[in-house]
Motif scaffolding. Structure first.
Motif, mmCIF file in Angstrom:
data_model
loop_
_atom_site.group_PDB
_atom_site.id
_atom_site.type_symbol
_atom_site.label_atom_id
_atom_site.label_comp_id
_atom_site.label_asym_id
_atom_site.label_seq_id
_atom_site.Cartn_x
_atom_site.Cartn_y
_atom_site.Cartn_z
ATOM 1 N N ASP A 13 0.612 -0.858 0.791
ATOM 2 C CA ASP A 13 -0.160 0.450 -0.077
ATOM 3 C C ASP A 13 0.717 1.029 -0.432
ATOM 4 N N ILE A 14 1.224 1.432 -0.897
ATOM 5 C CA ILE A 14 1.848 3.046 -1.108
ATOM 6 C C ILE A 14 1.465 4.843 -0.853
ATOM 7 N N ARG A 15 0.050 4.048 -0.100
ATOM 8 C CA ARG A 15 -0.024 4.951 0.401
ATOM 9 C C ARG A 15 0.253 5.950 2.111
ATOM 10 N N GLN A 16 0.682 4.475 2.590
ATOM 11 C CA GLN A 16 1.461 4.737 3.951
ATOM 12 C C GLN A 16 2.723 5.446 3.840
ATOM 13 N N MET A 18 3.764 7.619 1.496
ATOM 14 C CA MET A 18 3.300 8.527 0.807
ATOM 15 C C MET A 18 2.913 9.683 2.351
ATOM 16 N N ARG A 19 2.135 8.955 3.045
ATOM 17 C CA ARG A 19 2.332 9.545 4.325
ATOM 18 C C ARG A 19 3.376 10.127 5.374
ATOM 19 N N GLU A 20 4.340 8.440 5.109
ATOM 20 C CA GLU A 20 5.291 9.052 5.855
ATOM 21 C C GLU A 20 6.560 10.219 5.770
ATOM 22 N N LEU A 21 6.405 9.463 4.006
ATOM 23 C CA LEU A 21 7.232 11.283 3.300
ATOM 24 C C LEU A 21 6.850 12.308 3.650
ATOM 25 N N GLU A 22 5.500 12.563 3.625
ATOM 26 C CA GLU A 22 5.054 13.519 4.064
ATOM 27 C C GLU A 22 4.813 14.223 4.522
ATOM 28 N N ASP A 23 4.828 13.211 5.846
ATOM 29 C CA ASP A 23 5.708 13.930 7.663
ATOM 30 C C ASP A 23 7.123 14.491 7.718
ATOM 31 N N LEU A 144 8.120 5.090 -8.283
ATOM 32 C CA LEU A 144 8.809 5.129 -8.027
ATOM 33 C C LEU A 144 9.460 6.901 -7.265
ATOM 34 N N LEU A 145 8.529 7.510 -7.939
ATOM 35 C CA LEU A 145 8.693 8.640 -7.144
ATOM 36 C C LEU A 145 8.215 7.926 -5.334
ATOM 37 N N VAL A 146 8.210 7.594 -5.182
ATOM 38 C CA VAL A 146 7.911 7.027 -3.533
ATOM 39 C C VAL A 146 9.249 6.428 -3.174
ATOM 40 N N THR A 147 9.382 5.738 -3.530
ATOM 41 C CA THR A 147 10.699 4.616 -3.291
ATOM 42 C C THR A 147 11.861 4.989 -3.288
ATOM 43 N N LYS A 148 11.797 5.612 -4.520
ATOM 44 C CA LYS A 148 13.482 5.753 -5.190
ATOM 45 C C LYS A 148 13.972 7.606 -4.647
ATOM 46 N N LYS A 149 14.464 7.933 -3.928
ATOM 47 C CA LYS A 149 15.107 9.461 -3.446
ATOM 48 C C LYS A 149 15.509 10.116 -4.361
ATOM 49 N N ASP B 17 20.589 1.411 -12.631
ATOM 50 C CA ASP B 17 19.351 2.548 -13.099
ATOM 51 C C ASP B 17 18.413 2.429 -12.098
ATOM 52 N N PRO B 18 17.426 2.924 -11.869
ATOM 53 C CA PRO B 18 16.431 2.812 -10.572
ATOM 54 C C PRO B 18 15.976 2.254 -11.487
ATOM 55 N N ARG B 19 15.318 1.816 -11.887
ATOM 56 C CA ARG B 19 14.522 0.736 -12.205
ATOM 57 C C ARG B 19 14.909 -1.661 -11.824
ATOM 58 N N PHE B 20 16.172 -1.041 -11.943
ATOM 59 C CA PHE B 20 16.801 -2.889 -12.021
ATOM 60 C C PHE B 20 16.641 -3.245 -10.900
ATOM 61 N N GLU B 21 16.118 -2.621 -9.462
ATOM 62 C CA GLU B 21 16.091 -3.847 -8.144
ATOM 63 C C GLU B 21 14.659 -4.040 -8.307
ATOM 64 N N ASP B 22 14.018 -3.751 -9.010
ATOM 65 C CA ASP B 22 12.671 -4.385 -9.158
ATOM 66 C C ASP B 22 12.082 -4.877 -10.521
ATOM 67 N N ALA B 23 12.836 -4.574 -11.721
ATOM 68 C CA ALA B 23 13.085 -4.964 -12.604
ATOM 69 C C ALA B 23 13.922 -6.757 -12.987
#
Lengths: 346, 224
Positions: A13-16, A18-23, A144-149, B17-23
């Motif tokens: 659940d990406i939303r959780q 997202m909330r952590e990043l928002e905090d 990707l925006l949430v998981t990759k800084k 590549d940032p996609r690699f970890e998932d791919a």
């Protein structure tokens, strides 16, 4: 066990997160505005489907090839008294270009998504995405925006440079999900029903194969078939339901022999197993491919004439929309008229 | 086309590549991806090969893919959806396409693609109604030829604001197109266009300058 229930790398659940990043002040979340219906997607995750204040995020393929599809969406909302916004200040998501040519890189794709999301945010409306590839792309870009800084940081810099913020919508919602949630309201006001017509459905690959944990129906999406059934269609199963239509992004433009060949595999199974009156769709690319490539099959001695009707078109037609001036059936290469005559719409 | 790879380490570049970890998450060689790949039905193409080559860090095979095979993938992501390990051959292909475009090795693959790219860079949409012409889509049959003839009046009949122009999917204004161009410039995407279609970059900036001026004049005229 259904695939949607199996462990999968992309299921969370990406939303959780997202909330952590928002905090932490890293992102801003655009929350759903106004009434919504909660629908379970996968793993007990609930998705909020807004039922008003709907930002019509249009599809370049639909507006070009089958403009009756977005027109039908807006007609349905008008008939049901639902507030929507047809704003011009969003661009194409550019994911078609990405999948076809790779000329836009990942950061530009993510930044184009955030630019459009920020535009939706500043209007105060909820994102209602018409195109299945935009929908799948926006789900992937959110992931990707949430998981990759590193992507988040680069996109934030670009947003600041163009005077915008890194806003991510709480819910990425497809137009067919909204119509699914509204199906009983649509049926209650219907002037026409499709009883007696046989249908199959084909769901766009990017609706559920890019990110599989945030669509209604999960591994086998139900939005189009359930809307169709509610409006009277006898929706049948067929063996090649999972098979890609052959759109292929670059292929429909520059390698159409592949598109035709892949579609033929699907059409052969549909004809052999069901021979329906219509093929119900929710995807820009699939609707275009299925509609435009049946006539040419005569070249290999095969005859097909299955109109491809979108979720929004069947909803609008049932509510009494003009088949030409709203549903735009004159833009279809495969004639829709015979089917509409069967149910008294024409 | 034979590519001069120089000292490029393809596998190493892929892992950055940032996609690699998932791919890529380890391959069982079960063949699920292969069995449902539409490209594999019609081309000398097998998604399992690119996943296995990635697992072996097989430079020769990855280079072989970069030469041509990457352009056969339909990007349907059926492989990604059904892989029991969560691998995505489609995303590995995208990472390789990325390398090909960045290095300027995609000119042949993108030869017929120029018009599409020009449309994005000049109107902010991927497509426009004036592209749906019988000479470009003869295989779409007689009704599309008829539609092409009547596209202006039929679109007007729909009465949807913003759907009347035929040079773009909807009436995206110039200042919005400019934002998209700025994104492409700041993200480095414009450099990649330069590597495949250099004249398009100049065309895009010239076009937007003119469009912004027209927009400004129109706004001034509406105030007077």
């Amino acid at each position: 066990m259904a695939l949607a229930e199996e462990p999968h790398a992309h299921s969370h659940d990406i939303r959780q997160e997202m909330r952590e990043l928002e905090d932490k002040g890293e992102i801003k979340i655009q929350r759903v505005v106004g009434p919504y219906e909660e629908v379970e997607v996968a793993h007990g995750i609930k998705k909020k489907i807004p039922t008003t204040h709907l930002y019509q995020h249009k599809s370049c393929g639909q507006c070009t090839n089958l403009p009756g599809v977005p027109a039908s969406s807006m007609y349905v909302y008008e008939q049901l008294g639902i507030d929507y916004l047809n704003d011009m200040e969003h661009t194409s998501c550019t994911a078609w270009n990405y999948h076809a040519s790779a000329t836009n890189n990942l950061v530009s794709l993510a930044a184009a998504a955030v630019r459009n999301w920020h535009r939706v945010y500043e209007t105060g409306y909820n994102l209602d995405v018409h195109c299945v590839t935009s929908f799948g792309n926006y789900q992937e870009m959110r992931h990707l925006l949430v998981t990759k800084k590193e992507i988040r940081d680069e996109v934030r810099k670009i947003m600041h440079a163009i005077g915008r913020e890194l806003v991510i919508p709480e819910e990425v919602v497809h137009n067919s999900e909204v119509m699914y949630v509204l199906r009983d309201q649509i049926a209650a006001k219907a002037k026409y029903r499709f009883d007696g017509l046989r249908a199959v459905d084909h769901i766009g690959c990017h609706f559920y194969k890019i990110m599989n944990d945030d669509v209604i129906g999960g591994a086998k999406p139900i939005v189009v078939r359930e809307l169709g059934k509610t409006l009277g269609f006898d929706v049948q199963d067929y063996s090649k339901w999972f098979h890609c239509c052959g759109f292929g992004f670059r292929h429909i433009l520059v390698n159409r022999e592949f598109t035709r060949s892949a579609l033929r595999v699907k059409l052969q199974a549909i004809q052999r197993e069901v021979d329906p009156d219509v093929i119900l769709v929710n995807c820009t690319g699939c609707g275009t491919t299925i509609d435009k490539n049946q006539w040419i099959m005569k070249a290999v001695g095969e005859n097909y004439s299955y109109p491809a009707l979108f979720h929004s078109q069947i909803a609008a037609l049932s509510l009494g929309a003009d088949p030409y001036k709203v549903a735009g059936i004159n833009f279809h290469a495969t004639p829709v008229e015979p089917v509409l005559k069967k149910v008294g719409i024409l | 086309m034979a590519i001069d790879f120089g000292d490029l380490k393809v596998y190493e570049r892929m892992t950055q590549d940032p996609r690699f970890e998932d791919a890529y998450q380890g391959c069982l060689s079960c063949g699920t991806c292969e069995s449902l790949c539409p490209a594999g039905q019609f081309y000398d193409y097998n998604p399992r090969e690119v996943v296995e080559a990635t697992g072996r860090a097989d430079e020769a095979e990855l280079r072989n893919w970069l030469e041509n095979k990457i352009w056969y993938c339909a990007q349907c992501c059926s492989c990604k959806f059904r892989c029991p390990r969560g691998n995505s051959a489609a995303d590995l292909v995208m990472i390789l396409r990325d390398i090909a475009v960045e290095k300027g090795w995609a000119k042949e693959a993108l030869e017929k693609y120029t018009r599409i790219l020009k449309t994005i860079l000049t109107v902010g949409n991927q497509l426009s109604p004036d592209m749906i012409a019988p000479d470009f889509f003869p295989d779409w049959g007689p009704r599309v030829a008829e539609m092409s003839k009547h596209k202006k009046e039929w679109r007007a009949e729909l009465g949807i604001p913003g759907l009347m122009p035929i040079d773009r999917s909807w009436a995206v204004p110039a200042h919005v197109i400019k934002e998209l161009l700025d994104i492409w410039k700041l993200s480095g995407a414009m450099d990649r266009v330069e590597a495949t279609n250099p004249f398009l970059v100049e065309l895009a900036w010239d076009n937007i300058e003119e469009a912004l001026e027209d927009e400004k004049q129109a706004a001034e005229a509406s105030h007077t």
